[in-house]
Design a protein around this motif. Structure first.
Motif, PDB file in Angstrom:
ATOM      1  N   GLY A 119       0.781  -1.233   0.000  1.00  0.00           N
ATOM      2  CA  GLY A 119       0.000   0.000   0.000  1.00  0.00           C
ATOM      3  C   GLY A 119       0.809   1.277   0.000  1.00  0.00           C
ATOM      4  O   GLY A 119       0.297   2.346   0.318  1.00  0.00           O
ATOM      5  N   VAL A 120       2.077   1.197  -0.373  1.00  0.00           N
ATOM      6  CA  VAL A 120       2.930   2.379  -0.407  1.00  0.00           C
ATOM      7  C   VAL A 120       2.573   3.208  -1.643  1.00  0.00           C
ATOM      8  O   VAL A 120       2.368   2.663  -2.729  1.00  0.00           O
ATOM      9  N   ASP A 121       2.490   4.510  -1.474  1.00  0.00           N
ATOM     10  CA  ASP A 121       2.227   5.407  -2.586  1.00  0.00           C
ATOM     11  C   ASP A 121       3.430   5.390  -3.532  1.00  0.00           C
ATOM     12  O   ASP A 121       4.562   5.625  -3.105  1.00  0.00           O
ATOM     13  N   GLU A 122       3.192   5.100  -4.801  1.00  0.00           N
ATOM     14  CA  GLU A 122       4.263   4.950  -5.782  1.00  0.00           C
ATOM     15  C   GLU A 122       5.109   6.217  -5.907  1.00  0.00           C
ATOM     16  O   GLU A 122       6.337   6.158  -5.979  1.00  0.00           O
ATOM     17  N   ARG A 123       4.449   7.343  -5.941  1.00  0.00           N
ATOM     18  CA  ARG A 123       5.160   8.616  -6.098  1.00  0.00           C
ATOM     19  C   ARG A 123       6.020   8.915  -4.875  1.00  0.00           C
ATOM     20  O   ARG A 123       7.159   9.376  -5.000  1.00  0.00           O
ATOM     21  N   GLU A 124       5.500   8.637  -3.678  1.00  0.00           N
ATOM     22  CA  GLU A 124       6.275   8.845  -2.451  1.00  0.00           C
ATOM     23  C   GLU A 124       7.477   7.895  -2.396  1.00  0.00           C
ATOM     24  O   GLU A 124       8.565   8.291  -1.986  1.00  0.00           O
ATOM     25  N   ALA A 125       7.274   6.636  -2.797  1.00  0.00           N
ATOM     26  CA  ALA A 125       8.373   5.665  -2.786  1.00  0.00           C
ATOM     27  C   ALA A 125       9.496   6.126  -3.705  1.00  0.00           C
ATOM     28  O   ALA A 125      10.673   6.095  -3.335  1.00  0.00           O
ATOM     29  N   LEU A 126       9.124   6.563  -4.901  1.00  0.00           N
ATOM     30  CA  LEU A 126      10.124   7.052  -5.844  1.00  0.00           C
ATOM     31  C   LEU A 126      10.826   8.292  -5.285  1.00  0.00           C
ATOM     32  O   LEU A 126      12.041   8.448  -5.429  1.00  0.00           O
ATOM     33  N   GLY A 127      10.070   9.145  -4.612  1.00  0.00           N
ATOM     34  CA  GLY A 127      10.664  10.333  -3.996  1.00  0.00           C
ATOM     35  C   GLY A 127      11.679   9.988  -2.923  1.00  0.00           C
ATOM     36  O   GLY A 127      12.731  10.635  -2.818  1.00  0.00           O
ATOM     37  N   GLU A 128      11.390   8.981  -2.123  1.00  0.00           N
ATOM     38  CA  GLU A 128      12.340   8.576  -1.076  1.00  0.00           C
ATOM     39  C   GLU A 128      13.635   8.028  -1.688  1.00  0.00           C
ATOM     40  O   GLU A 128      14.728   8.315  -1.200  1.00  0.00           O
ATOM     41  N   VAL A 129      13.511   7.252  -2.765  1.00  0.00           N
ATOM     42  CA  VAL A 129      14.696   6.735  -3.449  1.00  0.00           C
ATOM     43  C   VAL A 129      15.484   7.895  -4.065  1.00  0.00           C
ATOM     44  O   VAL A 129      16.715   7.930  -3.998  1.00  0.00           O
ATOM     45  N   LEU A 130      14.780   8.862  -4.633  1.00  0.00           N
ATOM     46  CA  LEU A 130      15.443  10.033  -5.205  1.00  0.00           C
ATOM     47  C   LEU A 130      16.196  10.828  -4.135  1.00  0.00           C
ATOM     48  O   LEU A 130      17.284  11.350  -4.401  1.00  0.00           O
ATOM     49  N   ASP A 131      15.642  10.918  -2.943  1.00  0.00           N
ATOM     50  CA  ASP A 131      16.336  11.611  -1.849  1.00  0.00           C
ATOM     51  C   ASP A 131      17.676  10.946  -1.551  1.00  0.00           C
ATOM     52  O   ASP A 131      18.683  11.625  -1.316  1.00  0.00           O
ATOM     53  N   VAL A 132      17.703   9.624  -1.576  1.00  0.00           N
ATOM     54  CA  VAL A 132      18.948   8.895  -1.313  1.00  0.00           C
ATOM     55  C   VAL A 132      19.933   9.098  -2.456  1.00  0.00           C
ATOM     56  O   VAL A 132      21.126   9.331  -2.230  1.00  0.00           O
ATOM     57  N   LEU A 133      19.439   9.041  -3.701  1.00  0.00           N
ATOM     58  CA  LEU A 133      20.333   9.258  -4.848  1.00  0.00           C
ATOM     59  C   LEU A 133      20.886  10.684  -4.850  1.00  0.00           C
ATOM     60  O   LEU A 133      22.043  10.906  -5.205  1.00  0.00           O
ATOM     61  N   THR A 149      -1.180   9.780 -14.451  1.00  0.00           N
ATOM     62  CA  THR A 149      -1.656   8.537 -15.061  1.00  0.00           C
ATOM     63  C   THR A 149      -2.454   7.696 -14.076  1.00  0.00           C
ATOM     64  O   THR A 149      -2.331   7.843 -12.871  1.00  0.00           O
ATOM     65  N   ASP A 150      -3.252   6.810 -14.625  1.00  0.00           N
ATOM     66  CA  ASP A 150      -4.003   5.869 -13.797  1.00  0.00           C
ATOM     67  C   ASP A 150      -3.176   4.628 -13.471  1.00  0.00           C
ATOM     68  O   ASP A 150      -3.373   3.999 -12.447  1.00  0.00           O
ATOM     69  N   ASP A 151      -2.263   4.239 -14.354  1.00  0.00           N
ATOM     70  CA  ASP A 151      -1.458   3.033 -14.145  1.00  0.00           C
ATOM     71  C   ASP A 151      -0.141   3.403 -13.468  1.00  0.00           C
ATOM     72  O   ASP A 151       0.923   3.404 -14.075  1.00  0.00           O
ATOM     73  N   ARG A 152      -0.247   3.721 -12.195  1.00  0.00           N
ATOM     74  CA  ARG A 152       0.907   4.186 -11.432  1.00  0.00           C
ATOM     75  C   ARG A 152       1.972   3.100 -11.288  1.00  0.00           C
ATOM     76  O   ARG A 152       3.160   3.390 -11.267  1.00  0.00           O
ATOM     77  N   ARG A 153       1.550   1.849 -11.187  1.00  0.00           N
ATOM     78  CA  ARG A 153       2.514   0.757 -11.032  1.00  0.00           C
ATOM     79  C   ARG A 153       3.426   0.664 -12.249  1.00  0.00           C
ATOM     80  O   ARG A 153       4.644   0.524 -12.119  1.00  0.00           O
ATOM     81  N   LEU A 154       2.850   0.723 -13.439  1.00  0.00           N
ATOM     82  CA  LEU A 154       3.638   0.637 -14.664  1.00  0.00           C
ATOM     83  C   LEU A 154       4.664   1.768 -14.728  1.00  0.00           C
ATOM     84  O   LEU A 154       5.828   1.537 -15.046  1.00  0.00           O
ATOM     85  N   VAL A 155       4.242   2.955 -14.409  1.00  0.00           N
ATOM     86  CA  VAL A 155       5.166   4.099 -14.455  1.00  0.00           C
ATOM     87  C   VAL A 155       6.273   3.918 -13.421  1.00  0.00           C
ATOM     88  O   VAL A 155       7.442   4.181 -13.709  1.00  0.00           O
ATOM     89  N   LEU A 156       5.937   3.453 -12.217  1.00  0.00           N
ATOM     90  CA  LEU A 156       6.955   3.204 -11.197  1.00  0.00           C
ATOM     91  C   LEU A 156       7.967   2.172 -11.693  1.00  0.00           C
ATOM     92  O   LEU A 156       9.178   2.372 -11.590  1.00  0.00           O
ATOM     93  N   GLU A 157       7.475   1.073 -12.242  1.00  0.00           N
ATOM     94  CA  GLU A 157       8.378   0.026 -12.732  1.00  0.00           C
ATOM     95  C   GLU A 157       9.275   0.540 -13.858  1.00  0.00           C
ATOM     96  O   GLU A 157      10.488   0.292 -13.858  1.00  0.00           O
ATOM     97  N   LEU A 158       8.698   1.268 -14.813  1.00  0.00           N
ATOM     98  CA  LEU A 158       9.498   1.799 -15.921  1.00  0.00           C
ATOM     99  C   LEU A 158      10.533   2.804 -15.431  1.00  0.00           C
ATOM    100  O   LEU A 158      11.678   2.802 -15.897  1.00  0.00           O
ATOM    101  N   ALA A 159      10.146   3.655 -14.501  1.00  0.00           N
ATOM    102  CA  ALA A 159      11.099   4.626 -13.957  1.00  0.00           C
ATOM    103  C   ALA A 159      12.259   3.917 -13.262  1.00  0.00           C
ATOM    104  O   ALA A 159      13.428   4.277 -13.466  1.00  0.00           O
TER     105      ALA A 159
END
Length: 188
Positions: free
Chosen positions: A90-104, A159-169
């Motif tokens: 149930g993690v928000d895809e955009r927030e998860a990507l943001g946390e990884v970006l903070d580390v990078l 987008t509606d397909d947030r999972r696909l965008v997260l995986e592609l990113a």
């Protein structure tokens, strides 16, 4: 600053009534504090990090560092497993990507400014792990990974397909470590 009372009524109701100066917390701080106060105040229970992550839809810094380590190593399979795990929990895809970006971003800053940089406000094992990620790559590689992640975050918003965008990113971020730089292409 000592004259100001932190303006969260659930925490400082009596002090706010008597205060002349009140520091008003922002919306994100308020939402986190109101979520965590009942957990933090429970005297008979230990603070449950997994429960906090589920409530806030965040992955946590340890997990974000682990994902950044995999991305920096070009491990696309690990990034897809992370995406599946994050979504299943149930993690928000955009927030998860943001946390990884903070580390990078922290890794890029340590790479550019050195391992003792004051630009990164982390210490201990997490800083050591991020410094190891920083030393394994170059600035152009981190820049490419961050750009792919930022593009993914923006696309997730639309987008509606947030999972696909997260995986592609995440795949693009992992691949960014394997692409030749312009300087390498010119030299070849």
């Amino acid at each position: 600053l000592e004259q100001f009372v932190y303006g969260l009524p659930e925490l400082n109701r009596d002090r706010i009534r008597a205060a002349r100066h009140i520091a008003s917390p922002g919306c994100f701080a308020t939402s986190i504090e109101l979520t965590l106060l009942p957990l933090a105040r429970a005297e008979d229970e230990l603070f449950d990090v997994a429960k906090w992550r589920a409530l806030t839809q965040r992955i946590g810094l340890d997990r974000a560092v682990e994902v950044a380590e995999s991305l920096a190593a070009g491990n696309a399979a690990a990034s897809l497993r992370f995406a599946a795990d994050a979504i299943a929990n149930g993690v928000d895809e955009r927030e998860a990507l943001g946390e990884v970006l903070d580390v990078l971003r922290a890794a890029l800053l340590l790479r550019i400014d050195g391992p003792d940089s004051t630009l990164v406000a982390l210490s201990g094992e997490l800083r050591t792990r991020i410094a190891a990620v920083a030393s394994a790559g170059d600035g152009a590689r981190f820049d490419a990974m961050i750009q792919a992640g930022l593009l993914g975050r923006e696309r997730i918003r639309r987008t509606d397909d947030r999972r696909l965008v997260l995986e592609l990113a995440l795949l693009r971020m992992a691949d960014a470590g394997r692409l030749a730089t312009l300087g390498e292409l010119v030299a070849a």
